[in-house]
Design an enzyme around this catalytic site. Structure first.
Site, PDB file in Angstrom:
ATOM      1  N   GLU A  53      26.807   4.353 -33.450  1.00 37.03           N
ATOM      2  CA  GLU A  53      25.996   4.011 -34.612  1.00 37.03           C
ATOM      3  C   GLU A  53      25.603   5.302 -35.338  1.00 37.03           C
ATOM      4  O   GLU A  53      25.431   6.353 -34.711  1.00 37.03           O
ATOM      5  CB  GLU A  53      24.733   3.294 -34.124  1.00 37.03           C
ATOM      6  CG  GLU A  53      23.689   2.993 -35.176  1.00 37.03           C
ATOM      7  CD  GLU A  53      22.380   2.496 -34.580  1.00 37.03           C
ATOM      8  OE1 GLU A  53      21.624   1.822 -35.302  1.00 37.03           O
ATOM      9  OE2 GLU A  53      22.105   2.770 -33.384  1.00 37.03           O
ATOM     10  N   LYS A 124      23.742  -4.305 -39.665  1.00 37.94           N
ATOM     11  CA  LYS A 124      22.867  -4.570 -38.516  1.00 37.94           C
ATOM     12  C   LYS A 124      21.774  -5.582 -38.865  1.00 37.94           C
ATOM     13  O   LYS A 124      21.021  -5.398 -39.821  1.00 37.94           O
ATOM     14  CB  LYS A 124      22.252  -3.250 -38.050  1.00 37.94           C
ATOM     15  CG  LYS A 124      21.401  -3.332 -36.794  1.00 37.94           C
ATOM     16  CD  LYS A 124      20.896  -1.942 -36.449  1.00 37.94           C
ATOM     17  CE  LYS A 124      20.009  -1.928 -35.228  1.00 37.94           C
ATOM     18  NZ  LYS A 124      19.464  -0.567 -34.968  1.00 37.94           N
ATOM     19  N   CYS A 163      23.422  -1.420 -31.405  1.00 37.24           N
ATOM     20  CA  CYS A 163      22.245  -0.867 -30.749  1.00 37.24           C
ATOM     21  C   CYS A 163      21.200  -1.922 -30.364  1.00 37.24           C
ATOM     22  O   CYS A 163      21.365  -2.632 -29.391  1.00 37.24           O
ATOM     23  CB  CYS A 163      21.644   0.221 -31.648  1.00 37.24           C
ATOM     24  SG  CYS A 163      20.567   1.397 -30.781  1.00 37.24           S
TER      25      CYS A 163
END
Length: 279
Positions: A53, A124, A163
Site C-alpha cells: 500500500e 480502499k 491494509c
C-alpha cells in the site's frame, strides 16, 4: 495448457516522500533482486508481483496533506509502473494515492497487466480511523466493492483488499463468495503495541476461515511493521520477510485450494447466508 502452480513475488520496502526515489527502489527490487531470484528457477517465472500500500509515497505525519502529491490513474507514476510490469513480463499490484478533491485523495490499488496496461483498480473502503489515527482526515473512502480478478492469471481468481480491510472478515468473505481463491493485501501496517501480532494473526485468520491463500505485502521501516507473508488455505506460511527490505517468492498450488476446501468444507457448511442489503 493446464496451469497447476503460480509463482507470486512479494516486495517489501519503506516508501519515502520522493516518488522518484520510490520508483527507483521498486525498479531495483523488480529488476535486480527479482531477476536474481528468477535465475535460480528459470523454468518457473513470476506471474505476479505484489507491492505494498502507498508504494507511491509515504503517508507522512498525520497533518501532512496528501492531495498535492496525488495523481490520476493515467498519471506518470502508474505509467512508470506499467513500464516496469512490461519490462519484467509480469502482472503487478501496487498502492497509490489517486487524485480526489482539493483536500483529500483516494487510497487506490492499481493492477497492471504484463503489457503494462491498467486492468483494474480498488479504492480502499475501510479507512484507518483507529489506534489514535484518523485516516479519513486525508482520504476519501471508496464505495465500490473490491474487484475479483478472474482473467489476470489462468486458473486463479484474485480478490483485492488493502491494509485495514484485513480487520473486516465480511469483506474477505464477500470476495470469496464471488469466487476469489487468493486474497491480495497490500498494506502499510503501522507499528505499535500488539500490532505485529494482530497483523500475523489476522492474515492467518483470513486464510483459514476462507480456505484461501493470502498474499500480504507490507511496508517496513521505522513506521510500518513489515512482516510480509504468503499464507496457504490451512494457515501455513509458505513465504515471508521480517523487517528488512527485500523480495521473496512463493508458489500458489491450485490443487492445494481444492484439497483444503474438500477436507475442510467450512464455506459449504455455513448455516447463515449473506445478509441482504437494504434498498
Amino acid at each position: 495448457m493446464n496451469v497447476t502452480r503460480t509463482k507470486i513475488a512479494v516486495a517489501q520496502f519503506a516508501a519515502g516522500p520522493d516518488k522518484a526515489e520510490n520508483l527507483a527502489t521498486i525498479r531495483r527490487l523488480l529488476v535486480d533482486e527479482l531477476r536474481s531470484l528468477e535465475s535460480v528457477s528459470e523454468e518457473s517465472p513470476v506471474d505476479l508481483v505484489v507491492l505494498p500500500e502507498a508504494a507511491m509515497r509515504e503517508f507522512g505525519p498525520p497533518g501532512d496533506p496528501l492531495a498535492p502529491h496525488a495523481e490520476p490513474l493515467d498519471g506518470p507514476f502508474v505509467a512508470e509502473l506499467g513500464k516496469l510490469a512490461r519490462g519484467a513480463d509480469t502482472n503487478l499490484v501496487a498502492g497509490i494515492f489517486e487524485r480526489g478533491d482539493d483536500e483529500r485523495v483516494f487510497n487506490t490499488l492499481v493492477v497492471l497487466g504484463r503489457d503494462g496496461e491498467l486492468t483494474a483498480t480498488y479504492r480502499k473502503v475501510h479507512l484507518y480511523d483507529a489506534f489514535a489515527y484518523q485516516e479519513s482526515d486525508r482520504l476519501i473512502p471508496g464505495i465500490a466493492e473490491p474487484p475479483v480478478l478472474d482473467d489476470l492469471i489462468p486458473g486463479l481468481n484474485l480478490g483485492l483488499m488493502t491494509c485495514y480491510d484485513l480487520r473486516f472478515p465480511e469483506l474477505s468473505r464477500s470476495l470469496v463468495d464471488r469466487g476469489a481463491d487468493v486474497l491480495l493485501v497490500p498494506a502499510a501496517w503501522v507499528r505499535g503495541p500488539l500490532k505485529e501480532m494482530h497483523w500475523s494473526t489476522l492474515v492467518r485468520a483470513r486464510a483459514i476461515e476462507n480456505t484461501s491463500y493470502v498474499v500480504a505485502s507490507g511496508q517496513c521501516g521505522s513506521v510500518c511493521a513489515g512482516n510480509s507473508m504468503v499464507v496457504d488455505p490451512q494457515g501455513i506460511t509458505v513465504g515471508s520477510l521480517g523487517e528488512q527490505e527485500g523480495v521473496f517468492t512463493a508458489e500458489i498450488d491450485h490443487a492445494r485450494i481444492r484439497d483444503v476446501r474438500t477436507t475442510n468444507p467450512s464455506l459449504a457448511n455455513r448455516r447463515y447466508p449473506q445478509p441482504r442489503l437494504a434498498g
